[in-house]
Design an enzyme around this catalytic site. Structure first.
Site, PDB file in Angstrom:
ATOM      1  N   LYS A   1       0.865  -1.176   0.000  1.00 12.45           N
ATOM      2  CA  LYS A   1       0.000   0.000   0.000  1.00 12.45           C
ATOM      3  C   LYS A   1       0.903   1.227   0.000  1.00 12.45           C
ATOM      4  O   LYS A   1       1.772   1.365   0.862  1.00 12.45           O
ATOM      5  CB  LYS A   1      -0.906  -0.021   1.240  1.00 12.45           C
ATOM      6  CG  LYS A   1      -1.999   1.034   1.214  1.00 12.45           C
ATOM      7  CD  LYS A   1      -3.011   0.794   2.326  1.00 12.45           C
ATOM      8  CE  LYS A   1      -4.122   1.814   2.309  1.00 12.45           C
ATOM      9  NZ  LYS A   1      -5.132   1.550   3.343  1.00 12.45           N
TER      10      LYS A   1
ATOM     11  N   ASP B   1     -15.115   2.391   8.762  1.00  7.44           N
ATOM     12  CA  ASP B   1     -15.233   2.264   7.301  1.00  7.44           C
ATOM     13  C   ASP B   1     -15.622   0.826   6.942  1.00  7.44           C
ATOM     14  O   ASP B   1     -15.036   0.211   6.051  1.00  7.44           O
ATOM     15  CB  ASP B   1     -13.915   2.659   6.628  1.00  7.44           C
ATOM     16  CG  ASP B   1     -14.073   2.953   5.134  1.00  7.44           C
ATOM     17  OD1 ASP B   1     -15.229   3.167   4.682  1.00  7.44           O
ATOM     18  OD2 ASP B   1     -13.054   2.956   4.414  1.00  7.44           O
TER      19      ASP B   1
END
Length: 125
Positions: A7, A97
């Site tokens: 990432k 989230d």
């Protein structure tokens, strides 16, 4: 020669969150369904988080299955989803989230295990 997930976040990001996310993964390490973090650091102009490679998301699987899951599948997934969220709560964090894109299946010997990812918006409570 092991495959991993990487990432990246620009070091110029207006709201950087990868360092925070890497610290949260360290707090959560060892929990069932929490990806193993291999490394966090800076390379060139990027913040970099390296973790175990995982499989498809629940969103991917739902689309692959024509957006229909059997009751058995829903119950098996829901049981694991609730367990992952409860574990995060035992560490005094809320994810903030929760969505199908942030639940990924494992691969290989973990192919039936559900993993929770993306803690960039998580908050301590």
């Amino acid at each position: 020669g092991e495959e991993v997930a990487v990432k990246l976040e620009s070091q110029k990001a207006r709201h950087p969150q990868l360092l925070y996310e890497s610290k949260l993964y360290k707090i959560l390490q060892g929990g069932v369904g929490i990806p193993h973090i291999r490394w966090y650091g800076q390379e060139k102009d990027y913040n970099v988080l390296v973790m175990d490679l995982l499989g498809p998301s629940l969103e991917d699987l739902f689309n692959f299955c024509s957006r229909r899951f059997t009751m058995k599948t829903v119950l098996m997934l829901a049981d694991q989803m609730i367990s992952r969220i409860e574990y995060v709560h035992t560490k005094n964090f809320i994810h903030r989230d929760i969505k199908p894109d942030n639940f990924l299946m494992g691969i290989g010997r973990h192919c039936n295990k559900l993993f929770l990812i993306d803690f960039g918006l998580a908050k301590k409570y």
